[in-house]
Design a protein around this motif. Sequence first.
Motif, PDB file in Angstrom:
ATOM      1  N   ALA A   1     -76.154  37.118 -42.264  1.00  7.91           N
ATOM      2  CA  ALA A   1     -76.209  35.995 -43.513  1.00  7.91           C
ATOM      3  C   ALA A   1     -77.307  34.993 -43.064  1.00  7.91           C
ATOM      4  O   ALA A   1     -78.277  34.704 -43.736  1.00  7.91           O
ATOM      5  N   ALA A   2     -76.863  34.393 -41.808  1.00  7.50           N
ATOM      6  CA  ALA A   2     -77.853  33.423 -41.229  1.00  7.50           C
ATOM      7  C   ALA A   2     -79.160  33.951 -41.046  1.00  7.50           C
ATOM      8  O   ALA A   2     -80.282  33.441 -41.060  1.00  7.50           O
ATOM      9  N   HIS A   3     -79.339  35.346 -40.316  1.00  2.00           N
ATOM     10  CA  HIS A   3     -80.717  35.823 -40.166  1.00  2.00           C
ATOM     11  C   HIS A   3     -81.387  35.964 -41.337  1.00  2.00           C
ATOM     12  O   HIS A   3     -82.512  35.698 -41.403  1.00  2.00           O
ATOM     13  N   THR A   4     -80.842  36.492 -42.490  1.00  2.00           N
ATOM     14  CA  THR A   4     -81.377  36.795 -43.838  1.00  2.00           C
ATOM     15  C   THR A   4     -81.998  35.261 -44.260  1.00  2.00           C
ATOM     16  O   THR A   4     -82.992  35.265 -44.771  1.00  2.00           O
ATOM     17  N   LEU A   5     -80.922  34.438 -44.323  1.00  3.44           N
ATOM     18  CA  LEU A   5     -81.399  33.082 -44.980  1.00  3.44           C
ATOM     19  C   LEU A   5     -82.614  32.552 -43.942  1.00  3.44           C
ATOM     20  O   LEU A   5     -83.512  31.991 -44.592  1.00  3.44           O
TER      21      LEU A   5
ATOM     22  N   ASN B   1     -85.898  34.512 -44.935  1.00  2.00           N
ATOM     23  CA  ASN B   1     -86.377  34.347 -46.140  1.00  2.00           C
ATOM     24  C   ASN B   1     -86.720  32.802 -46.249  1.00  2.00           C
ATOM     25  O   ASN B   1     -87.865  32.588 -47.033  1.00  2.00           O
ATOM     26  N   SER B   2     -86.278  31.979 -45.696  1.00  2.04           N
ATOM     27  CA  SER B   2     -86.662  30.442 -45.589  1.00  2.04           C
ATOM     28  C   SER B   2     -88.077  30.229 -45.210  1.00  2.04           C
ATOM     29  O   SER B   2     -88.747  29.817 -45.687  1.00  2.04           O
ATOM     30  N   ASN B   3     -88.068  30.906 -43.759  1.00  6.72           N
ATOM     31  CA  ASN B   3     -89.497  30.845 -43.036  1.00  6.72           C
ATOM     32  C   ASN B   3     -90.558  31.576 -44.095  1.00  6.72           C
ATOM     33  O   ASN B   3     -91.778  31.158 -43.744  1.00  6.72           O
ATOM     34  N   THR B   4     -90.229  32.507 -44.678  1.00  2.69           N
ATOM     35  CA  THR B   4     -91.379  33.006 -45.613  1.00  2.69           C
ATOM     36  C   THR B   4     -92.042  31.921 -46.527  1.00  2.69           C
ATOM     37  O   THR B   4     -93.382  32.221 -46.579  1.00  2.69           O
ATOM     38  N   PHE B   5     -91.379  31.183 -46.963  1.00  2.00           N
ATOM     39  CA  PHE B   5     -91.842  30.090 -47.855  1.00  2.00           C
ATOM     40  C   PHE B   5     -92.511  28.883 -47.155  1.00  2.00           C
ATOM     41  O   PHE B   5     -92.922  28.109 -48.037  1.00  2.00           O
ATOM     42  N   GLY B   6     -92.015  28.571 -45.891  1.00  2.00           N
ATOM     43  CA  GLY B   6     -92.430  27.706 -45.202  1.00  2.00           C
ATOM     44  C   GLY B   6     -91.111  26.579 -45.298  1.00  2.00           C
ATOM     45  O   GLY B   6     -91.371  25.318 -45.021  1.00  2.00           O
ATOM     46  N   ALA B   7     -90.053  27.049 -45.768  1.00  2.00           N
ATOM     47  CA  ALA B   7     -88.777  26.140 -45.497  1.00  2.00           C
ATOM     48  C   ALA B   7     -88.259  25.928 -44.085  1.00  2.00           C
ATOM     49  O   ALA B   7     -87.322  26.472 -43.875  1.00  2.00           O
ATOM     50  N   THR B   8     -89.205  25.346 -43.359  1.00  2.00           N
ATOM     51  CA  THR B   8     -88.974  25.173 -41.858  1.00  2.00           C
ATOM     52  C   THR B   8     -87.593  24.920 -41.472  1.00  2.00           C
ATOM     53  O   THR B   8     -87.057  25.299 -40.584  1.00  2.00           O
ATOM     54  N   ARG B   9     -87.370  23.702 -42.114  1.00  2.00           N
ATOM     55  CA  ARG B   9     -86.092  22.948 -41.458  1.00  2.00           C
ATOM     56  C   ARG B   9     -84.725  23.930 -41.899  1.00  2.00           C
ATOM     57  O   ARG B   9     -83.743  24.007 -41.213  1.00  2.00           O
ATOM     58  N   LEU B  10     -85.016  24.283 -43.027  1.00  2.00           N
ATOM     59  CA  LEU B  10     -83.758  25.290 -43.392  1.00  2.00           C
ATOM     60  C   LEU B  10     -83.603  26.667 -42.720  1.00  2.00           C
ATOM     61  O   LEU B  10     -82.703  27.135 -42.362  1.00  2.00           O
ATOM     62  N   GLY B  11     -84.749  27.175 -42.372  1.00  2.00           N
ATOM     63  CA  GLY B  11     -85.048  28.027 -41.433  1.00  2.00           C
ATOM     64  C   GLY B  11     -84.309  27.967 -39.932  1.00  2.00           C
ATOM     65  O   GLY B  11     -83.624  28.700 -39.418  1.00  2.00           O
ATOM     66  N   GLU B  12     -84.797  26.696 -39.526  1.00  2.00           N
ATOM     67  CA  GLU B  12     -84.037  26.338 -38.167  1.00  2.00           C
ATOM     68  C   GLU B  12     -82.699  26.080 -38.322  1.00  2.00           C
ATOM     69  O   GLU B  12     -82.126  26.421 -37.360  1.00  2.00           O
ATOM     70  N   LEU B  13     -82.259  25.615 -39.060  1.00  2.00           N
ATOM     71  CA  LEU B  13     -80.680  25.517 -39.489  1.00  2.00           C
ATOM     72  C   LEU B  13     -80.051  26.968 -39.259  1.00  2.00           C
ATOM     73  O   LEU B  13     -79.109  26.941 -38.896  1.00  2.00           O
TER      74      LEU B  13
ATOM     75  N   GLU C   1     -79.961  20.954 -47.316  1.00  2.71           N
ATOM     76  CA  GLU C   1     -81.229  21.286 -47.119  1.00  2.71           C
ATOM     77  C   GLU C   1     -81.647  22.107 -48.102  1.00  2.71           C
ATOM     78  O   GLU C   1     -82.747  21.943 -48.790  1.00  2.71           O
ATOM     79  N   TYR C   2     -80.659  23.259 -48.505  1.00  6.13           N
ATOM     80  CA  TYR C   2     -81.142  24.306 -49.540  1.00  6.13           C
ATOM     81  C   TYR C   2     -81.366  23.393 -50.877  1.00  6.13           C
ATOM     82  O   TYR C   2     -82.366  23.675 -51.713  1.00  6.13           O
ATOM     83  N   GLN C   3     -80.834  22.384 -51.509  1.00  9.07           N
ATOM     84  CA  GLN C   3     -81.049  21.529 -52.295  1.00  9.07           C
ATOM     85  C   GLN C   3     -82.220  21.049 -52.593  1.00  9.07           C
ATOM     86  O   GLN C   3     -83.109  21.016 -53.406  1.00  9.07           O
ATOM     87  N   ARG C   4     -82.561  20.713 -51.214  1.00  2.57           N
ATOM     88  CA  ARG C   4     -83.863  19.979 -50.985  1.00  2.57           C
ATOM     89  C   ARG C   4     -85.123  21.124 -50.988  1.00  2.57           C
ATOM     90  O   ARG C   4     -86.175  20.900 -52.048  1.00  2.57           O
ATOM     91  N   VAL C   5     -84.850  22.138 -50.682  1.00  2.00           N
ATOM     92  CA  VAL C   5     -85.822  23.197 -50.651  1.00  2.00           C
ATOM     93  C   VAL C   5     -85.977  23.734 -52.379  1.00  2.00           C
ATOM     94  O   VAL C   5     -86.920  24.003 -52.634  1.00  2.00           O
TER      95      VAL C   5
END
Length: 111
Positions: free
Chosen positions: A56-60, A63-75, A97-101
């Motif tokens: 689940a963490a890997h998929t999140l 997917n986050s990095n695809t859109f440039g949600a880098t902080r969410l991707g890092e977490l 962070e997801y709420q901000r994204v």
Amino acid sequence: MTETTIDLSTFTELQAAAGADFIAELVGTFLEEAPIMLAELRAAQAAGAADAFRRAAHTLKSNSNTFGATRLGELARDLELGGLIAGTGPLDAIDAEYQRVTAALTELSRG
């Protein structure tokens, strides 16, 4: 808010390559599926299911990095690599962070 939440160059490149309409669809799908992934993280943690937690963490992360949600991707990457965690602090940080994204991607996809 958008610039610190979403890497605008990543998002703009994706939008240029795939088209604004398609990106709006992808954003919609991400915003529908990410809460499911967040729930899966919590359920896997509660069950002590390390493999499900990592997936689940890997998929999140991906997917986050695809859109440039880098902080969410890092977490999410930190959870993927760190394995099961004690406590909910890291999961609460991901939720925040997801709420901000969500707000940033919604704004950008309306473009």
